[in-house]
Design a protein around this motif. Structure first.
Motif: not given
Ligand SMILES: Nc1ncnc2c1ncn2[C@@H]1O[C@H](COP(=O)(O)OP(=O)(O)OP(=O)(O)O)[C@@H](O)[C@H]1O
Ligand SMILES: [Mg+2]
Length: 243
Positions: A42-43, A64-66, A236-239
Protein backbone atom coordinates in the motif's frame (compact mmCIF):
# COMPACT_ATOMS: atom_id res chain seq x y z
CA UNK A 1 -19.35 65.96 -33.21
CA UNK A 2 -19.82 62.56 -34.85
CA UNK A 3 -21.55 59.97 -32.87
CA UNK A 4 -19.17 57.58 -31.29
CA UNK A 5 -19.84 53.99 -32.27
CA UNK A 6 -22.56 52.60 -30.10
CA UNK A 7 -21.22 50.26 -27.46
CA UNK A 8 -21.99 46.61 -27.93
CA UNK A 9 -25.39 45.90 -26.47
CA UNK A 10 -25.02 45.13 -22.83
CA UNK A 11 -25.07 41.40 -22.36
CA UNK A 12 -26.90 40.18 -19.30
CA UNK A 13 -24.46 39.64 -16.51
CA UNK A 14 -23.92 35.91 -16.65
CA UNK A 15 -23.56 34.07 -13.41
CA UNK A 16 -20.26 32.23 -13.44
CA UNK A 17 -20.47 28.70 -14.79
CA UNK A 18 -21.00 26.15 -12.08
CA UNK A 19 -17.54 24.72 -12.71
CA UNK A 20 -15.98 28.03 -11.60
CA UNK A 21 -17.37 27.54 -8.12
CA UNK A 22 -15.81 24.11 -7.88
CA UNK A 23 -12.45 23.59 -6.29
CA UNK A 24 -9.43 23.17 -8.55
CA UNK A 25 -8.98 19.71 -7.09
CA UNK A 26 -11.09 17.39 -4.98
CA UNK A 27 -9.71 14.10 -3.75
CA UNK A 28 -11.69 11.42 -1.94
CA UNK A 29 -10.61 8.11 -0.44
CA UNK A 30 -7.58 7.94 -2.68
CA UNK A 31 -5.51 4.79 -2.44
CA UNK A 32 -2.70 3.24 -4.44
CA UNK A 33 -1.68 -0.38 -4.01
CA UNK A 34 0.73 -2.38 -6.12
CA UNK A 35 1.19 -6.15 -6.31
CA UNK A 36 4.75 -7.24 -5.72
CA UNK A 37 6.21 -10.76 -5.64
CA UNK A 38 6.55 -10.43 -1.86
CA UNK A 39 2.91 -9.34 -1.49
CA UNK A 40 0.68 -6.28 -1.87
CA UNK A 41 2.21 -2.92 -1.05
CA UNK A 42 0.00 0.00 0.00
CA UNK A 43 1.64 3.23 -1.18
CA UNK A 44 -1.27 5.60 -0.45
CA UNK A 45 -4.33 5.03 1.69
CA UNK A 46 -7.53 7.01 2.33
CA UNK A 47 -6.27 10.40 1.13
CA UNK A 48 -8.90 13.15 0.98
CA UNK A 49 -8.70 16.95 0.59
CA UNK A 50 -9.82 19.86 -1.56
CA UNK A 51 -7.72 22.61 -3.09
CA UNK A 52 -9.38 25.91 -3.98
CA UNK A 53 -8.65 27.71 -7.24
CA UNK A 54 -5.68 30.00 -6.93
CA UNK A 55 -4.44 28.33 -3.75
CA UNK A 56 -0.82 27.34 -3.15
CA UNK A 57 -0.21 24.03 -1.44
CA UNK A 58 2.99 22.31 -0.38
CA UNK A 59 3.00 18.52 -0.05
CA UNK A 60 5.71 17.50 2.40
CA UNK A 61 6.83 14.25 4.02
CA UNK A 62 9.76 11.89 4.34
CA UNK A 63 11.38 10.19 1.36
CA UNK A 64 9.23 7.24 0.30
CA UNK A 65 6.09 8.55 2.00
CA UNK A 66 4.19 8.68 -1.32
CA UNK A 67 4.44 12.32 -2.45
CA UNK A 68 5.41 11.69 -6.09
CA UNK A 69 2.84 8.92 -6.37
CA UNK A 70 0.17 11.29 -5.07
CA UNK A 71 1.18 14.05 -7.50
CA UNK A 72 0.92 11.61 -10.45
CA UNK A 73 -2.59 10.60 -9.36
CA UNK A 74 -3.67 14.24 -8.93
CA UNK A 75 -2.56 15.08 -12.47
CA UNK A 76 -4.13 11.96 -13.99
CA UNK A 77 -0.74 10.56 -15.00
CA UNK A 78 -1.44 7.41 -12.99
CA UNK A 79 -4.67 5.74 -11.89
CA UNK A 80 -5.62 5.09 -8.26
CA UNK A 81 -6.55 1.67 -6.88
CA UNK A 82 -9.42 3.28 -5.00
CA UNK A 83 -11.03 6.66 -4.59
CA UNK A 84 -11.44 9.57 -6.96
CA UNK A 85 -9.68 12.69 -8.19
CA UNK A 86 -11.81 15.52 -9.58
CA UNK A 87 -9.84 18.06 -11.56
CA UNK A 88 -11.78 21.31 -12.20
CA UNK A 89 -15.02 19.42 -11.62
CA UNK A 90 -14.20 16.46 -13.89
CA UNK A 91 -13.82 13.04 -12.29
CA UNK A 92 -10.69 11.64 -13.91
CA UNK A 93 -12.00 8.07 -13.60
CA UNK A 94 -14.76 8.92 -16.11
CA UNK A 95 -12.16 9.69 -18.80
CA UNK A 96 -10.08 7.35 -20.92
CA UNK A 97 -6.36 7.88 -21.52
CA UNK A 98 -7.02 10.37 -24.37
CA UNK A 99 -9.55 12.27 -22.28
CA UNK A 100 -7.09 12.58 -19.41
CA UNK A 101 -4.39 13.72 -21.85
CA UNK A 102 -6.74 16.44 -23.12
CA UNK A 103 -7.51 17.66 -19.59
CA UNK A 104 -3.76 17.77 -18.90
CA UNK A 105 -3.04 19.64 -22.14
CA UNK A 106 -5.79 22.20 -21.36
CA UNK A 107 -5.33 22.69 -17.64
CA UNK A 108 -2.16 21.20 -16.23
CA UNK A 109 1.55 21.91 -16.13
CA UNK A 110 3.69 19.18 -14.57
CA UNK A 111 7.32 19.28 -13.48
CA UNK A 112 8.66 15.77 -12.87
CA UNK A 113 11.12 15.00 -10.09
CA UNK A 114 13.48 13.63 -12.77
CA UNK A 115 12.47 16.31 -15.34
CA UNK A 116 11.60 13.87 -18.20
CA UNK A 117 12.85 16.13 -20.95
CA UNK A 118 12.90 14.55 -24.41
CA UNK A 119 16.58 13.75 -25.08
CA UNK A 120 16.37 14.17 -28.86
CA UNK A 121 14.96 17.72 -28.61
CA UNK A 122 16.83 20.91 -27.73
CA UNK A 123 15.86 22.98 -24.70
CA UNK A 124 13.87 25.30 -26.99
CA UNK A 125 12.13 22.41 -28.77
CA UNK A 126 11.23 20.79 -25.44
CA UNK A 127 9.51 24.01 -24.33
CA UNK A 128 7.84 24.56 -27.73
CA UNK A 129 6.32 21.07 -27.70
CA UNK A 130 3.25 21.65 -25.46
CA UNK A 131 2.38 24.77 -27.49
CA UNK A 132 2.74 22.87 -30.78
CA UNK A 133 0.65 19.99 -29.45
CA UNK A 134 -2.23 22.32 -28.72
CA UNK A 135 -1.89 23.94 -32.14
CA UNK A 136 -0.49 27.38 -31.27
CA UNK A 137 0.65 29.25 -34.40
CA UNK A 138 3.69 30.71 -32.65
CA UNK A 139 5.44 28.30 -30.33
CA UNK A 140 8.98 29.64 -30.75
CA UNK A 141 8.41 33.18 -29.42
CA UNK A 142 6.75 32.25 -26.11
CA UNK A 143 9.09 29.28 -25.60
CA UNK A 144 12.15 31.48 -26.05
CA UNK A 145 10.72 34.11 -23.69
CA UNK A 146 9.99 31.46 -21.06
CA UNK A 147 13.52 30.06 -21.25
CA UNK A 148 14.89 33.59 -20.84
CA UNK A 149 12.72 34.03 -17.74
CA UNK A 150 14.38 31.01 -16.14
CA UNK A 151 17.82 32.33 -17.12
CA UNK A 152 18.48 29.98 -20.03
CA UNK A 153 18.46 32.42 -22.94
CA UNK A 154 21.99 31.29 -23.81
CA UNK A 155 21.14 27.58 -23.81
CA UNK A 156 18.28 27.38 -26.32
CA UNK A 157 20.05 24.97 -28.68
CA UNK A 158 21.47 22.66 -26.02
CA UNK A 159 20.23 19.09 -25.74
CA UNK A 160 19.30 17.82 -22.24
CA UNK A 161 22.56 15.81 -22.02
CA UNK A 162 24.47 19.07 -22.56
CA UNK A 163 22.72 20.78 -19.62
CA UNK A 164 23.46 20.59 -15.89
CA UNK A 165 20.84 19.12 -13.54
CA UNK A 166 19.70 22.57 -12.44
CA UNK A 167 19.50 23.76 -16.04
CA UNK A 168 17.40 20.73 -17.01
CA UNK A 169 15.13 21.47 -14.07
CA UNK A 170 14.65 25.02 -15.30
CA UNK A 171 13.84 23.77 -18.84
CA UNK A 172 11.23 21.48 -17.25
CA UNK A 173 9.79 24.46 -15.35
CA UNK A 174 9.69 26.56 -18.52
CA UNK A 175 7.91 23.70 -20.36
CA UNK A 176 5.33 23.53 -17.57
CA UNK A 177 4.85 27.33 -17.35
CA UNK A 178 4.69 28.11 -21.06
CA UNK A 179 1.05 27.11 -21.53
CA UNK A 180 -0.04 29.22 -18.54
CA UNK A 181 -1.84 26.25 -16.96
CA UNK A 182 -4.68 26.65 -14.49
CA UNK A 183 -2.96 24.10 -12.27
CA UNK A 184 0.75 23.62 -11.86
CA UNK A 185 2.12 20.47 -10.24
CA UNK A 186 5.82 20.45 -9.50
CA UNK A 187 7.80 17.69 -7.80
CA UNK A 188 10.74 19.24 -5.92
CA UNK A 189 10.95 22.27 -8.25
CA UNK A 190 13.94 23.70 -6.39
CA UNK A 191 15.56 20.35 -5.58
CA UNK A 192 18.56 20.77 -7.88
CA UNK A 193 19.02 24.51 -7.72
CA UNK A 194 21.47 26.67 -5.76
CA UNK A 195 19.94 29.07 -3.26
CA UNK A 196 19.87 32.04 -5.61
CA UNK A 197 18.44 30.20 -8.62
CA UNK A 198 16.01 28.40 -6.30
CA UNK A 199 14.85 31.75 -4.95
CA UNK A 200 14.32 33.05 -8.51
CA UNK A 201 12.23 29.96 -9.37
CA UNK A 202 10.15 30.43 -6.21
CA UNK A 203 9.49 34.05 -7.22
CA UNK A 204 8.47 32.87 -10.69
CA UNK A 205 6.05 30.29 -9.26
CA UNK A 206 4.37 32.80 -6.98
CA UNK A 207 4.26 35.47 -9.69
CA UNK A 208 2.21 32.99 -11.77
CA UNK A 209 0.04 32.34 -8.74
CA UNK A 210 -0.55 36.06 -8.16
CA UNK A 211 -0.84 37.24 -11.78
CA UNK A 212 -2.60 34.36 -13.53
CA UNK A 213 -4.29 32.76 -10.50
CA UNK A 214 -2.44 29.52 -11.20
CA UNK A 215 -3.15 26.94 -8.52
CA UNK A 216 0.17 25.61 -7.24
CA UNK A 217 0.63 22.08 -5.89
CA UNK A 218 4.28 21.62 -4.97
CA UNK A 219 6.06 18.64 -3.49
CA UNK A 220 9.03 19.95 -1.59
CA UNK A 221 11.67 19.38 1.06
CA UNK A 222 12.54 23.09 0.84
CA UNK A 223 11.32 24.81 4.03
CA UNK A 224 11.56 28.20 2.39
CA UNK A 225 9.27 27.09 -0.44
CA UNK A 226 6.81 25.34 1.90
CA UNK A 227 6.63 28.48 4.03
CA UNK A 228 5.58 30.54 1.00
CA UNK A 229 2.59 28.25 0.35
CA UNK A 230 -0.77 29.05 1.93
CA UNK A 231 -1.28 25.42 2.98
CA UNK A 232 0.89 22.46 3.83
CA UNK A 233 -0.27 18.85 3.40
CA UNK A 234 1.90 16.33 5.21
CA UNK A 235 2.08 12.69 4.08
CA UNK A 236 3.36 10.02 6.44
CA UNK A 237 3.67 6.43 5.14
CA UNK A 238 0.97 6.99 2.53
CA UNK A 239 -1.50 8.73 4.83
CA UNK A 240 -2.43 12.38 5.09
CA UNK A 241 -1.58 13.57 8.59
CA UNK A 242 -2.20 17.30 8.14
CA UNK A 243 -4.59 19.03 5.76
N1 LIG B 1 5.38 1.21 -9.17
C1 LIG B 1 5.80 0.95 -7.94
N2 LIG B 1 5.99 -0.33 -7.54
C2 LIG B 1 6.42 -0.59 -6.29
N3 LIG B 1 6.66 0.33 -5.35
C3 LIG B 1 6.50 1.60 -5.69
C4 LIG B 1 6.06 1.99 -6.99
N4 LIG B 1 5.98 3.34 -7.03
C5 LIG B 1 6.35 3.77 -5.81
N5 LIG B 1 6.66 2.74 -5.00
C6 LIG B 1 7.06 2.82 -3.60
O1 LIG B 1 6.11 3.67 -2.95
C7 LIG B 1 6.74 4.51 -2.01
C8 LIG B 1 6.43 5.96 -2.29
O2 LIG B 1 7.12 6.38 -3.47
P1 LIG B 1 7.16 7.90 -3.92
O3 LIG B 1 8.03 7.97 -5.11
O4 LIG B 1 5.76 8.37 -4.06
O5 LIG B 1 7.83 8.59 -2.65
P2 LIG B 1 8.22 10.12 -2.38
O6 LIG B 1 7.50 10.55 -1.15
O7 LIG B 1 8.03 10.90 -3.63
O8 LIG B 1 9.78 10.00 -2.04
P3 LIG B 1 11.02 11.01 -2.36
O9 LIG B 1 10.92 12.15 -1.38
O10 LIG B 1 12.22 10.15 -2.12
O11 LIG B 1 10.90 11.44 -3.80
C9 LIG B 1 8.22 4.18 -2.06
O12 LIG B 1 8.51 3.31 -0.98
C10 LIG B 1 8.39 3.48 -3.38
O13 LIG B 1 9.42 2.53 -3.33
MG1 LIG C 1 9.32 11.81 -4.93
Amino acid sequence: MPDSPSPPSAAPVASPPVAEARPALRVRGLGKRVALPEGALTILDGIGFEIARGDSVAIVGASGSGKSTLLSLLAGLDLPSSGEVELAGTALSTLDEDGRARVRADQVGFVFQNFQLLPSLTALENVMLPLELRGDADARGPAEAELRRVGLGERLGHYPRQLSGGEQQRVALARAFVTRPALLFADEPTGNLDTRTGQAVIELLFAMNAEAGTTLVLVTHDDQLAARCRRVLRIDSGRLVRA
